[in-house]
Scaffold this motif. Structure first.
Motif, mmCIF file in Angstrom:
data_model
loop_
_atom_site.group_PDB
_atom_site.id
_atom_site.type_symbol
_atom_site.label_atom_id
_atom_site.label_comp_id
_atom_site.label_asym_id
_atom_site.label_seq_id
_atom_site.Cartn_x
_atom_site.Cartn_y
_atom_site.Cartn_z
ATOM 1 N N THR A 48 0.799 -1.190 -0.005
ATOM 2 C CA THR A 48 -0.081 -0.061 0.034
ATOM 3 C C THR A 48 0.705 1.234 -0.067
ATOM 4 N N GLY A 49 2.016 1.165 -0.210
ATOM 5 C CA GLY A 49 2.902 2.250 -0.008
ATOM 6 C C GLY A 49 4.470 2.051 0.543
ATOM 7 N N ASN A 50 5.422 3.109 0.570
ATOM 8 C CA ASN A 50 6.549 2.793 1.022
ATOM 9 C C ASN A 50 6.960 3.771 2.233
ATOM 10 N N THR A 51 8.256 3.374 2.798
ATOM 11 C CA THR A 51 8.774 4.044 3.786
ATOM 12 C C THR A 51 10.390 3.961 3.534
ATOM 13 N N THR A 52 11.005 5.263 4.102
ATOM 14 C CA THR A 52 12.564 5.206 3.828
ATOM 15 C C THR A 52 12.834 5.595 5.244
ATOM 16 N N TYR A 53 13.642 4.548 5.994
ATOM 17 C CA TYR A 53 14.217 4.933 7.102
ATOM 18 C C TYR A 53 15.659 5.413 7.096
ATOM 19 N N LYS A 54 15.491 6.698 7.509
ATOM 20 C CA LYS A 54 17.153 7.349 7.161
ATOM 21 C C LYS A 54 17.885 7.035 8.536
ATOM 22 N N THR A 55 18.906 6.034 8.239
ATOM 23 C CA THR A 55 19.659 5.489 9.707
ATOM 24 C C THR A 55 20.990 5.996 9.735
ATOM 25 N N SER A 56 21.185 6.641 11.167
ATOM 26 C CA SER A 56 22.592 7.160 11.303
ATOM 27 C C SER A 56 23.129 6.723 12.493
ATOM 28 N N LEU A 57 24.212 5.916 12.630
ATOM 29 C CA LEU A 57 24.656 5.091 13.711
ATOM 30 C C LEU A 57 26.065 5.675 14.118
ATOM 31 N N THR A 58 26.573 5.519 15.196
ATOM 32 C CA THR A 58 27.953 5.460 15.447
ATOM 33 C C THR A 58 28.307 4.181 16.326
ATOM 34 N N TYR A 59 29.473 3.511 15.605
ATOM 35 C CA TYR A 59 29.493 2.145 16.244
ATOM 36 C C TYR A 59 31.005 2.324 16.946
ATOM 37 N N THR A 60 31.081 1.425 18.027
ATOM 38 C CA THR A 60 32.221 1.410 18.779
ATOM 39 C C THR A 60 32.705 -0.035 18.706
ATOM 40 N N PHE A 61 33.976 -0.438 18.183
ATOM 41 C CA PHE A 61 34.250 -1.714 18.197
ATOM 42 C C PHE A 61 35.545 -2.034 19.117
ATOM 43 N N VAL A 62 35.692 -2.983 19.867
ATOM 44 C CA VAL A 62 36.648 -3.589 20.553
ATOM 45 C C VAL A 62 37.093 -4.997 20.035
ATOM 46 N N LYS A 63 38.498 -5.122 20.150
ATOM 47 C CA LYS A 63 38.877 -6.518 19.767
ATOM 48 C C LYS A 63 39.236 -7.534 20.999
ATOM 49 N N GLN A 64 38.446 -8.647 20.807
ATOM 50 C CA GLN A 64 38.294 -9.618 21.741
ATOM 51 C C GLN A 64 38.717 -11.025 21.206
ATOM 52 N N ASN A 65 39.810 -11.657 21.656
ATOM 53 C CA ASN A 65 40.438 -12.826 21.338
ATOM 54 C C ASN A 65 40.674 -12.966 19.902
ATOM 55 N N GLY A 66 40.983 -11.626 19.421
ATOM 56 C CA GLY A 66 41.371 -11.591 17.728
ATOM 57 C C GLY A 66 40.242 -11.215 16.968
ATOM 58 N N THR A 67 38.865 -11.010 17.438
ATOM 59 C CA THR A 67 37.891 -10.711 16.763
ATOM 60 C C THR A 67 37.461 -9.330 17.048
ATOM 61 N N TRP A 68 37.074 -8.621 16.243
ATOM 62 C CA TRP A 68 36.456 -7.321 16.190
ATOM 63 C C TRP A 68 35.009 -7.329 16.490
ATOM 64 N N MET A 69 34.457 -6.922 17.753
ATOM 65 C CA MET A 69 33.151 -6.918 18.351
ATOM 66 C C MET A 69 32.619 -5.753 18.328
ATOM 67 N N LEU A 70 31.200 -5.542 18.196
ATOM 68 C CA LEU A 70 30.407 -4.117 18.378
ATOM 69 C C LEU A 70 30.249 -3.999 19.979
ATOM 70 N N ALA A 71 31.051 -3.273 20.433
ATOM 71 C CA ALA A 71 30.665 -2.993 22.105
ATOM 72 C C ALA A 71 29.697 -1.967 22.650
ATOM 73 N N ASP A 72 29.660 -0.856 21.544
ATOM 74 C CA ASP A 72 28.305 0.068 21.904
ATOM 75 C C ASP A 72 27.872 0.738 20.501
ATOM 76 N N PHE A 73 26.832 1.305 20.364
ATOM 77 C CA PHE A 73 26.353 2.226 19.424
ATOM 78 C C PHE A 73 25.462 3.215 19.668
ATOM 79 N N LEU A 74 25.598 4.412 18.901
ATOM 80 C CA LEU A 74 24.467 5.503 19.326
ATOM 81 C C LEU A 74 23.741 5.635 18.220
ATOM 82 N N ILE A 75 22.626 6.038 18.404
ATOM 83 C CA ILE A 75 21.657 6.324 17.256
ATOM 84 C C ILE A 75 21.736 7.787 16.990
ATOM 85 N N ASN A 76 22.270 8.321 15.926
ATOM 86 C CA ASN A 76 22.347 9.849 15.723
ATOM 87 C C ASN A 76 21.169 10.659 15.362
#
Length: 361
Positions: A333-361
């Motif tokens: 019946t229609g459409n929607t566009t979600y304009k998405t802006s995020l800030t990601y913070t990654f940390v390295k754990q046991n050799g793998t980069w994991m997303l530890a936190d993010f902010l919705i801007n």
């Protein structure tokens, strides 16, 4: 002697008298004119504005350097007379120089003026007496030129930089005596202390400078990007890392798309959570209600205008970046566009980069 000869003699004597009298009057007139001219000259010399006219003529782009030098402007640790001269040259170019009496300070004994370049006040001039002239009027000369009251148009020069960075103002390194805050935690690295050493900033405040400064900074020998904001001052940002970015670009986009799909009920929470730890994992586990209204609906979706920017490496085990995308959802019946802006913070754990936190801007 005849009567005519006597008459001629009387006329001759009268002419001599008249000539002498006129000569005396002429001489007296000349003397009076000389005296009046001298009086007028001395009077004009005693009017401060006459001297101020000559002083104002020195406020030119070419003459400002000498005025600054002669007035012993305190340029401080981070500026030179040449730096300040360039600031005033910019103010003087294309502007008419004028002056006004300085309210509250001007007096007949101490004339004080404010010099303007256009509508901008740029200096205070105080005249001083150089003695009395022949008619007891003051002889005025330039006393002092003060730029201090009018060279503080800039806000305090405040610089925020990564802890351990070397900060320079106009090529001069800022030492620790100007540091007002140390080890200040900041977003987006407020929730990583369980996994890595929390990145921090130091804050330096060198007070007010006259001219717009050139701020540079280095961290471990690497040049940092410095930006200015009227509210926060100058900020030197942690460096980027192109090699690290390229190696993780695909993973960052994958996590972003998994998150976008999940919030419209087209993704798996367990799969999304597998990329996350800490605050990020806690947050996504609490958001199923966001997409509940889509339950049972038929729709398609796609990601448009995806980008990664502001990639900041804090250490070998921590970085952050901004992610943007347009999530286009097409219903029957229609459409929607979600304009998405995020800030990601990654940390390295046991050799793998994991997303530890993010902010919705």
């Amino acid at each position: 002697m005849t009567r005519n000869n006597k008459r001629k003699k009387k006329l001759s004597n009268f002419k001599k008298f008249l000539c002498i009298y006129c000569g005396i009057l002429l001489i007296a007139g000349v003397v009076i004119l000389i005296m009046l001219h001298s009086l007028l000259k001395d009077y004009e010399e005693g009017i401060p504005s006459g001297t101020m006219d000559k002083v104002a003529e020195q406020f030119t782009p070419d003459g400002i350097g000498k005025l600054l030098s002669d007035s012993n402007v305190d340029s401080g640790e981070f500026e030179t007379t040449d730096t300040i001269a360039e600031y005033f040259k910019d103010k003087l170019n294309g502007n008419t120089v004028s002056y006004k009496k300085k309210a509250g300070e001007y007096s007949e004994k101490t004339p004080v003026y404010v010099v303007y370049a256009g509508d901008t006040p740029i200096a205070k001039v105080e005249l001083k007496s150089a003695g009395k002239n022949a008619h007891k009027f003051n002889k005025w000369t330039l006393g002092t030129v003060s730029f201090g009251d009018y060279t503080k148009g800039l806000a305090d020069v405040k610089v925020t930089a990564p802890t351990g960075a070397d900060v320079y103002i106009n090529g001069v390194q800022v030492n620790d005596t100007y540091r007002t805050e140390s080890a200040v935690e900041f977003a987006p690295c407020l929730h990583v202390s369980n996994y890595v050493k929390t990145p921090t900033n130091d804050v330096y405040d060198v007070g007010q400078l006259i001219a717009q400064p050139v701020i540079t900074a280095k961290l471990n020998g690497k040049e940092l990007t410095v930006e200015y904001d009227k509210k926060t001052g100058y900020t030197a940002y942690y460096p980027s890392d192109d090699e690290l970015y390229k190696s993780l670009e695909s993973r960052i986009y994958t996590i972003a798309e998994q998150y976008g799909a999940y919030i419209i009920n087209r993704g798996s929470l367990s799969k999304l959570s597998s990329y996350m730890i800490g605050t990020a994992a806690e947050y996504v586990s609490d958001i199923p209600a966001i997409w509940a209204y889509l339950w049972g609906k038929s729709y398609t979706y796609q990601f448009n205008n995806e980008s990664i920017s502001n990639f900041r490496k804090y250490s070998d085990s921590c970085f952050s970046c901004d992610v943007y995308y347009d999530l286009y959802v097409d219903y029957q019946t229609g459409n929607t566009t979600y304009k998405t802006s995020l800030t990601y913070t990654f940390v390295k754990q046991n050799g793998t980069w994991m997303l530890a936190d993010f902010l919705i801007n």
